[in-house]
Design an enzyme around this catalytic site. Structure first.
Site, short mmCIF file in Angstrom:
data_model
loop_
_atom_site.label_atom_id
_atom_site.label_comp_id
_atom_site.label_asym_id
_atom_site.label_seq_id
_atom_site.Cartn_x
_atom_site.Cartn_y
_atom_site.Cartn_z
N SER A 12 0.79 -1.22 0.00
CA SER A 12 0.00 0.00 0.00
C SER A 12 0.83 1.28 0.00
O SER A 12 1.98 1.31 0.42
CB SER A 12 -0.99 0.03 1.17
OG SER A 12 -1.85 -1.09 1.12
N SER A 39 -2.47 -4.48 -2.63
CA SER A 39 -1.98 -3.16 -2.22
C SER A 39 -3.10 -2.13 -2.31
O SER A 39 -3.91 -2.16 -3.23
CB SER A 39 -0.81 -2.74 -3.12
OG SER A 39 -0.19 -1.57 -2.65
N ASP A 81 -3.43 1.52 -3.08
CA ASP A 81 -2.67 2.64 -3.64
C ASP A 81 -3.63 3.78 -3.97
O ASP A 81 -4.44 3.67 -4.91
CB ASP A 81 -1.92 2.20 -4.90
CG ASP A 81 -0.98 1.03 -4.63
OD1 ASP A 81 -0.40 0.98 -3.54
OD2 ASP A 81 -0.85 0.17 -5.51
#
Length: 361
Positions: free
Chosen positions: A240, A278, A280
């Site tokens: 992340s 992740s 993002d």
């Protein structure tokens, strides 16, 4: 190459420059007029390495109820509190907080407490707190959820226009990125008389890439742990990334959304693999308010996009280069070895070879 005694240094202090544009005076998000940053850092080794970072636009504490904001989700495996209203209305109503995943909900409640206590909110009955997070569970006992209201209020009340702390501070205290110790990073660019400033919380996977040159933890020069003992194998990769962009350019929410896209795109420059697990995210807000007229034409946004991508790239690298080796709850994350990076960049022809009078390292 040992790095356990190296001093944290920003990218430019090592002679590594990203892009042709000038930075602001501090090369930080706080170069944008009216933007302040505060950190609360919690360290109780090896169990706790976590904290809170607050990005505070002064305009929201000076009578403005909202500022235009764009959101871009690169991969949505995260808990960005308040994101649906930002996407719907194109505005933020509160400062932006960053923290650890399981502490995001307590942070949001504390942020509501902070805003409701401010002038002009005596009759407020709805509010959209914005809190981003990454998972620092490798280096910190994330299940303990140690963030309290007092920690959040301290970060908000202590926010200043000084150069923000980078590396292992605030929400970056326990993060890991690209195989090394991650953290908080910041940078800025001047373009067209405006300032674009960036602050990141790096905690994502991939292969660290500096000016196009890959740097791997296991490529023959793995750094030692804090006690000098070798670290076997790859370091934890992390997951992340939160990116916050601020600008005084007169952009509307739609245009700020385009800026936020470029912020996430810039993660590729430093080696992100954009993994499916992740989270993002990029938020881009304007301090000038929504332009009623005389804003920036879409055809003139390319310099702002370039400034954003360069500033994000440098902020991400600063977040790693300013971090220090950390022995944590479930392992060790080592700092990027500066000397190794410089050697690789020189070998690739990106940086000149050191002069006979003494190398820069």
């Amino acid at each position: 190459m040992s790095n356990h005694r190296q001093q944290p240094r920003r990218l430019r202090d090592l002679g590594i420059v990203v892009g042709p544009l000038s930075t602001g005076p501090s090369n930080a998000i706080t170069d944008v007029p009216g933007v302040r940053v505060g950190h609360t850092t919690i360290v109780d080794p090896p169990r706790l390495h976590t904290g809170v970072t607050a990005i505070v636009p002064d305009a929201l504490e000076q009578g403005r109820r909202s500022l235009p904001c764009g959101l871009f989700v690169g991969n949505g495996f995260g808990k960005l509190i308040g994101s649906t209203q930002v996407a719907e209305l194109g505005a933020i109503e509160t400062p932006i907080l960053l923290t650890a995943t399981l502490s995001a909900f307590r942070a949001a409640d504390a942020l509501v407490t902070h805003v409701l206590a401010g002038p002009g909110h005596e009759q407020t009955r709805t509010l959209n707190p914005v809190v981003g997070e990454t998972n620092d569970g490798r280096l910190s006992d994330i299940r303990a959820r140690p963030i309290t209201e007092a920690h959040v209020l301290a970060a908000l009340d202590g926010a200043t226009s000084d150069v923000p702390g980078e590396g292992c501070v605030g929400a970056g205290t326990g993060t890991v990125a690209l195989g090394f110790k991650g953290g908080i990073g910041t940078s800025s660019r001047i373009v067209g008389g405006w300032t674009v400033g960036v602050l990141v919380q790096s905690n994502f996977s991939g292969t660290l890439t500096v000016r196009g040159v890959p740097i791997r933890p296991d490529d023959g020069a793995a750094p030692p742990a804090a006690d000098g003992a070798p670290v076997a194998g790859l370091q934890p990769e992390g997951n992340s990334c939160m990116i916050v962009v601020a600008t005084d350019a007169p952009l509307d929410a739609r245009q700020l959304g385009r800026v936020a896209r470029r912020a996430v795109f810039a993660m590729a420059r430093v080696g992100s693999d954009f993994a499916g697990g992740s989270g993002d995210y990029a938020l881009a807000f304007g301090t000038a308010g929504a332009p009623s007229s005389g804003g920036v034409d879409d055809g003139d946004l390319d310099p702002v996009f370039a400034a954003t991508m360069d500033a994000v790239e440098e902020a991400l690298l600063n977040s790693l280069f300013m971090a220090t080796t950390t022995v944590g709850h479930r392992g060790t994350a080592t700092a990027v070895p500066h000397a190794l990076v410089l050697d690789r960049l020189r070998a690739a022809g990106v940086l000149p070879q050191p002069s006979a009078t003494g190398p820069v390292s």
